[in-house]
Design a protein around this motif. Sequence first.
Motif, PDB file in Angstrom:
ATOM      1  N   LEU A 221       3.415  -6.184   5.263  1.00  0.00           N
ATOM      2  CA  LEU A 221       3.740  -5.371   4.098  1.00  0.00           C
ATOM      3  C   LEU A 221       3.032  -4.031   4.226  1.00  0.00           C
ATOM      4  O   LEU A 221       1.799  -3.965   4.257  1.00  0.00           O
ATOM      5  N   ASP A 222       3.840  -2.964   4.332  1.00  0.00           N
ATOM      6  CA  ASP A 222       3.286  -1.619   4.517  1.00  0.00           C
ATOM      7  C   ASP A 222       4.160  -0.619   3.769  1.00  0.00           C
ATOM      8  O   ASP A 222       5.392  -0.697   3.833  1.00  0.00           O
ATOM      9  N   ALA A 223       3.533   0.323   3.092  1.00  0.00           N
ATOM     10  CA  ALA A 223       4.281   1.298   2.289  1.00  0.00           C
ATOM     11  C   ALA A 223       5.116   2.227   3.146  1.00  0.00           C
ATOM     12  O   ALA A 223       6.100   2.800   2.663  1.00  0.00           O
ATOM     13  N   GLU A 224       4.766   2.379   4.433  1.00  0.00           N
ATOM     14  CA  GLU A 224       5.481   3.302   5.314  1.00  0.00           C
ATOM     15  C   GLU A 224       6.587   2.628   6.114  1.00  0.00           C
ATOM     16  O   GLU A 224       7.197   3.259   6.977  1.00  0.00           O
ATOM     17  N   ALA A 225       6.844   1.362   5.870  1.00  0.00           N
ATOM     18  CA  ALA A 225       7.888   0.648   6.619  1.00  0.00           C
ATOM     19  C   ALA A 225       9.279   1.108   6.180  1.00  0.00           C
ATOM     20  O   ALA A 225       9.495   1.508   5.038  1.00  0.00           O
TER      21      ALA A 225
ATOM     22  N   SER B 290      13.430  -2.386   3.587  1.00  0.00           N
ATOM     23  CA  SER B 290      13.130  -2.662   2.187  1.00  0.00           C
ATOM     24  C   SER B 290      12.919  -4.155   1.968  1.00  0.00           C
ATOM     25  O   SER B 290      13.461  -5.000   2.691  1.00  0.00           O
TER      26      SER B 290
ATOM     27  N   GLY C  64      -3.340   0.788   5.172  1.00  0.00           N
ATOM     28  CA  GLY C  64      -2.224  -0.088   5.512  1.00  0.00           C
ATOM     29  C   GLY C  64      -2.627  -1.123   6.549  1.00  0.00           C
ATOM     30  O   GLY C  64      -3.798  -1.509   6.649  1.00  0.00           O
TER      31      GLY C  64
ATOM     32  N   ARG D 179      -0.051  -4.954  13.029  1.00  0.00           N
ATOM     33  CA  ARG D 179       1.322  -4.461  12.863  1.00  0.00           C
ATOM     34  C   ARG D 179       2.182  -4.806  14.080  1.00  0.00           C
ATOM     35  O   ARG D 179       3.355  -5.166  13.942  1.00  0.00           O
TER      36      ARG D 179
ATOM     37  N   SER E 223       8.642  -2.776   3.136  1.00  0.00           N
ATOM     38  CA  SER E 223       7.996  -1.971   2.105  1.00  0.00           C
ATOM     39  C   SER E 223       8.649  -2.259   0.763  1.00  0.00           C
ATOM     40  O   SER E 223       9.786  -2.758   0.701  1.00  0.00           O
TER      41      SER E 223
ATOM     42  N   SER F  41       1.411   4.406  -3.530  1.00  0.00           N
ATOM     43  CA  SER F  41       1.370   3.004  -3.136  1.00  0.00           C
ATOM     44  C   SER F  41       0.880   2.160  -4.292  1.00  0.00           C
ATOM     45  O   SER F  41       0.276   2.657  -5.251  1.00  0.00           O
TER      46      SER F  41
ATOM     47  N   ALA G  68       1.112  -5.631  -5.015  1.00  0.00           N
ATOM     48  CA  ALA G  68       2.152  -5.671  -3.979  1.00  0.00           C
ATOM     49  C   ALA G  68       2.332  -7.091  -3.442  1.00  0.00           C
ATOM     50  O   ALA G  68       3.466  -7.537  -3.201  1.00  0.00           O
TER      51      ALA G  68
END
Length: 331
Positions: free
Chosen positions: A260-264, A267, A288, A294, A302, A311, A317
């Motif tokens: 789980l990463d905000a920059e992925a 969706s 992250g 990763r 994300s 974020s 999250a």
Amino acid sequence: MKPGKARKDRPKGPKSFSRSGSKRVERSAVARPEKRDNRIKDKRDDRRSEKRDDRKGFKKPVRVNDRELKRDDRRPERSEKRFDRKQFSQDAVAGKNSVVEALRAKVPAKELIVAMKVEIDEKISEAIRLAKNSDLPIKEMPRRALEDLTGSANHQGIALVIKPFNYTEFSKLLANAKKPMMLIGLDGITDPHNLGAVVRSAAAFNADGVVIPERRNAAMTGSAWKASAGAAARMPISQVTNLVRSIEDAKKAGCFVVGLDAEADTSLAKMNLASESIFIIVGSEGKGLSRLVREKCDLVVSIPMQSSVESLNASVATAIVMYQVAAERSK
């Protein structure tokens, strides 16, 4: 020649003569008595120093820059090093409100510590009453000792010493997990309140366990216990040496690893893994996921958000992802 007068042709100082071949060698002994006296004096001093050294507890004189220090001038030897508060501080909840809340949440504790001559107010009275109801030992301690115990001076005269958390081995966690399993891994979550909130959410969405690394991550301290609201007593938590190795072991056990990463780019809504055993890895809010973690993930997703919000909190999250998985499995 009259007595008392020396002959003019005789040397004034005593002389010794020796023959070497045909030559006559003359050696003067005028300076010998002084050298001989010095040698005798040095030997006497050495004997005296040896006798003094034989005495019990005597220490030889110390010389610094050719100067002998007297015994009174020497620096006293310390029997032990200065106490390091951070190194020796135990896991303890300090402060009146924090102690009362921890006792209400039934955080596993060893003892309640109260500072000597502290003013007994309503909060401290309640803490003592809760400790007695839980059969916890109550001890009095000087304020300085309480500072050393907690590693802080802001203890307000009271502290609760927490028992060490009983972690579950990762291999045992995998063996006891149901099929399909859902595990939560934390990568770089340093806030114990976030860790406690994740554990609470994991228990709410019926996860099989939480995995945390030993380094650069929060541990199950008193603060994490309190934030979990008692869920830590029911949720298996494993502390591993290497999170990457644990990911590999989870893959061998049949888990699909999702980061789980905000920059992925992918969706969360596109993740259809309801029937799969899943290992969700959550990175820190700022950095992250780490590079190695990763790379080991099978999929990185994300959570779609408004552009004005950078974020979400890590615990929030994680709760959203677990809700998504639980909703798909309930269909």
